[in-house]
Design an enzyme around this catalytic site. Structure first.
Site, PDB file in Angstrom:
ATOM      1  N   ASP A  68       0.926  -1.261   0.010  1.00 40.15           N
ATOM      2  CA  ASP A  68      -0.091  -0.016   0.056  1.00 40.15           C
ATOM      3  C   ASP A  68       0.916   1.251  -0.121  1.00 40.15           C
ATOM      4  OD1 ASP A  68      -1.859   2.077   0.397  1.00 40.15           O
ATOM      5  OD2 ASP A  68      -2.549   1.185   2.141  1.00 40.15           O
ATOM      6  N   ASN A  95       3.867   4.544 -11.962  1.00 33.96           N
ATOM      7  CA  ASN A  95       2.772   4.689 -12.543  1.00 33.96           C
ATOM      8  C   ASN A  95       1.582   4.628 -11.439  1.00 33.96           C
ATOM      9  OD1 ASN A  95       0.698   4.076 -14.427  1.00 33.96           O
ATOM     10  ND2 ASN A  95       0.243   2.276 -13.313  1.00 33.96           N
ATOM     11  N   TYR A 163      -5.358  16.523  -6.264  1.00 37.74           N
ATOM     12  CA  TYR A 163      -4.587  15.432  -7.445  1.00 37.74           C
ATOM     13  C   TYR A 163      -3.874  16.460  -8.411  1.00 37.74           C
ATOM     14  CZ  TYR A 163      -4.557  12.302 -11.417  1.00 37.74           C
ATOM     15  OH  TYR A 163      -4.242  11.627 -12.404  1.00 37.74           O
ATOM     16  N   THR A 198      -9.380   3.540 -18.656  1.00 44.15           N
ATOM     17  CA  THR A 198      -8.898   2.630 -17.537  1.00 44.15           C
ATOM     18  C   THR A 198      -9.877   2.875 -16.477  1.00 44.15           C
ATOM     19  OG1 THR A 198      -7.745   4.603 -16.315  1.00 44.15           O
ATOM     20  CG2 THR A 198      -6.361   3.076 -17.716  1.00 44.15           C
TER      21      THR A 198
END
Length: 250
Positions: A68, A95, A163, A198
């Protein structure tokens, strides 16, 4: 053996660590690197079934590692587990990531969003990059490819401010690595995708005006990562490659 030094495959003889490899861009990158002759260490966190399926495809040139990346200790342990498999890592592909909300309208979501976005999309990759840099300096070089986002350039929407900021930080980190460690033989690149087909983008592209008329396939991103990882364009180091199907053009 350094990336790009044989004619068998772009990555023959190399060992590549791909984070977030159980799906999407990570899975396609792991498969493309394997096709090009690499030994692939595939990191995963939650999707055990997808990870097991990937392990079958990678066969004897593949190894799974679980962690994690929100947990710095787990991230550190994962690096050392990955390194122990073959005693070397030639390429790190940062990634793993997630488009986590950070709504300013909700104090809990805001604080949680900033904490988790920074941990997963910036400090986790940074910790792995640090370990890679120390390893690469001992070995005389290596490659880091970090997957950022078009949000790193333009910012993200009102619900995902953290983000965009985290991905911008990762992009800046990668540029700094390229500048600061070039003389140690380290090459570093950023990939900035737009919408990619995705799970992360599922349901978010309805109504989008995409110039090519389709969402970017993850294979397109994977092929660019593998090419950069090969070392065949050394002087591209420090660059950010946009893969958006002309949806966002700088």
């Amino acid at each position: 053996m350094k990336p790009g030094t044989t004619s068998d495959g772009l990555l023959t003889g190399t060992t590549v660590l791909v984070t977030g490899a159980s799906g999407g861009i990570g899975r396609e990158t792991a498969l493309a690197a394997h096709r090009e002759g690499a030994h692939v260490i595939a990191h995963w966190a939650h999707n055990e079934r997808a990870a097991a399926d990937l392990e079958k495809l990678l066969g004897g040139r593949g190894r799974l590692v679980r962690a994690d990346l929100l947990d710095p200790d787990a991230t550190e342990n994962m690096w050392h587990e990955a390194l122990a498999w073959r005693g070397r890592i030639d390429v790190l592909v940062n990634n793993a990531g997630a488009w986590l909300s950070s709504s300013p309208r909700d104090a809990g979501d805001w604080r949680r969003g900033w904490s988790e976005n920074l941990a997963l999309n910036l400090t986790g990759p940074a910790d792995l990059s640090r370990n890679a840099l120390l390893h690469f300096e001992e070995r005389g070089g290596g490659v880091i490819v970090s997957v950022t986002s078009r949000s790193a350039h333009r910012g993200d929407d009102a619900e995902h401010l953290a983000y965009g900021a985290a991905k911008a930080g990762l992009q800046s980190l990668t540029k700094g690595i390229a500048r600061g460690f070039a003389r140690s033989g380290v090459l570093a690149y950023s990939i900035a995708p737009g919408w990619v087909a995705t799970e992360l983008a599922a349901g978010s592209t309805s109504g989008a005006d995409l110039p090519l008329g389709e969402v970017t396939p993850p294979q397109d991103v994977a092929e660019m990562i593998v090419f950069l990882a090969s070392g065949r364009s050394r002087h591209t180091t420090g660059a950010t490659i946009d893969i958006t199907g002309a949806d966002y053009v700088r």
